[in-house]
Design an enzyme around this catalytic site. Structure first.
Site, mmCIF file in Angstrom:
data_model
loop_
_atom_site.group_PDB
_atom_site.id
_atom_site.type_symbol
_atom_site.label_atom_id
_atom_site.label_comp_id
_atom_site.label_asym_id
_atom_site.label_seq_id
_atom_site.Cartn_x
_atom_site.Cartn_y
_atom_site.Cartn_z
ATOM 1 C CB ALA A 163 -0.927 0.000 1.217
ATOM 2 C CE1 TYR A 164 5.295 5.542 2.889
ATOM 3 C CE2 TYR A 164 7.079 4.107 2.167
ATOM 4 C CZ TYR A 164 6.638 5.333 2.632
ATOM 5 O OH TYR A 164 7.539 6.346 2.845
ATOM 6 C CB ALA A 165 5.427 0.371 -2.716
ATOM 7 C CB SER A 167 0.727 5.852 -1.410
ATOM 8 O OG SER A 167 1.875 5.735 -0.584
ATOM 9 C CE LYS A 168 5.597 8.345 0.495
ATOM 10 N NZ LYS A 168 5.512 9.798 0.728
#
Length: 255
Positions: A163-165, A167-168
């Site tokens: 999820a973090y990757a 978004s980035k």
């Protein structure tokens, strides 16, 4: 035939420059805020929930002879951020640098992460970046800089960071497109993509063994420090005028 030389910031009539640093109460944000202040910039230290830590950043900057104020607000609330930008510009006469470090990093395998958490990550990291970039694009004076924050996880592709990757990855796309949309404005737009960095956000939920393993993966065989990342950011905010539309991976050579 004469060739027009590229312009550079006019610091003689606009000193000090004014920088907004989002997430300035966090580890990297704090290091960036103090580093830019050391370069002579007036710093607007944004915070979301931790007013006391932002006040500490301001106190540190002023103790070192710099100028700073703390302003709060939900990074993904367009009205709150518009008010922050307006207040900063009104107090200091304009804006020159925006560094967007604010973000969240809940971790879980894709198969196990609940959608509410996924949506929260995208709201803060993607919507928040869009709002900050939109305001910066409208408000910055010529010859200045927008610096977003991505992550080296977009290359390292570590399990648990889906999820973090995601978004980035969106942040990187916004960065590169905005750089081209600001053609003719003499405003650079870049992203810094740190590798594993020794901050509370990184250490949260990790065992000592996990931290040591991650630190060993890059050729430097250590974690980055917030100050390492702040140096890269200061370059993009100041002398790095010929770097534009780029993602700079600050990770000790991990990828």
């Amino acid at each position: 035939m004469t060739t027009q030389q590229p312009s550079s910031p006019d610091t003689s009539s606009r000193t000090p420059r004014v920088a907004i640093v989002t997430g300035a109460s966090g580890g990297i944000g704090r290091a960036v805020a103090t580093r830019l202040a050391d370069d002579g910039m007036t710093v607007v230290a944004h915070f979301s929930g931790n007013r006391d830590r932002a006040a500490d950043v301001v106190a540190e900057i002023t103790h070192r002879g710099g100028s700073a104020i703390a302003l709060g607000g939900d990074i993904a609330d367009e009205n709150a951020m518009a008010d922050l930008f307006a207040e900063a510009a009104a107090r200091f006469g304009g804006l020159d640098v925006v560094v967007h470090t604010a973000g969240i990093m809940p971790l879980a395998p894709i198969a196990e992460m609940d959608l509410e958490t996924f949506d929260r990550v995208q709201r803060v990291n993607v919507r928040g970046t869009f709002i900050i970039d939109q305001l910066a694009a409208r408000e910055l004076r010529p010859g200045r800089a927008i610096i977003n924050f991505s992550t080296s996880v977009t290359r390292l592709q570590m399990p648990g960071y889906g999820a973090y990757a995601a978004s980035k990855g969106a942040v990187e796309s916004l960065t590169l497109i905005l750089a081209r949309e600001l053609r003719g404005r003499d405003v650079t737009v870049n992203a810094v993509a740190p590798g594993p960095t020794a901050t509370p956000l990184f250490f949260d939920g990790k065992s000592t063994e996990a931290v040591e393993h991650i630190a060993s993966l890059n050729p430097m065989q250590r974690l980055g420090t917030p100050e390492d990342i702040a140096e890269v950011t200061a370059f993009l905010a100041g002398p790095g005028r010929w770097v534009n539309g780029q993602v700079l991976y600050a990770n000790g050579g991990a990828a």
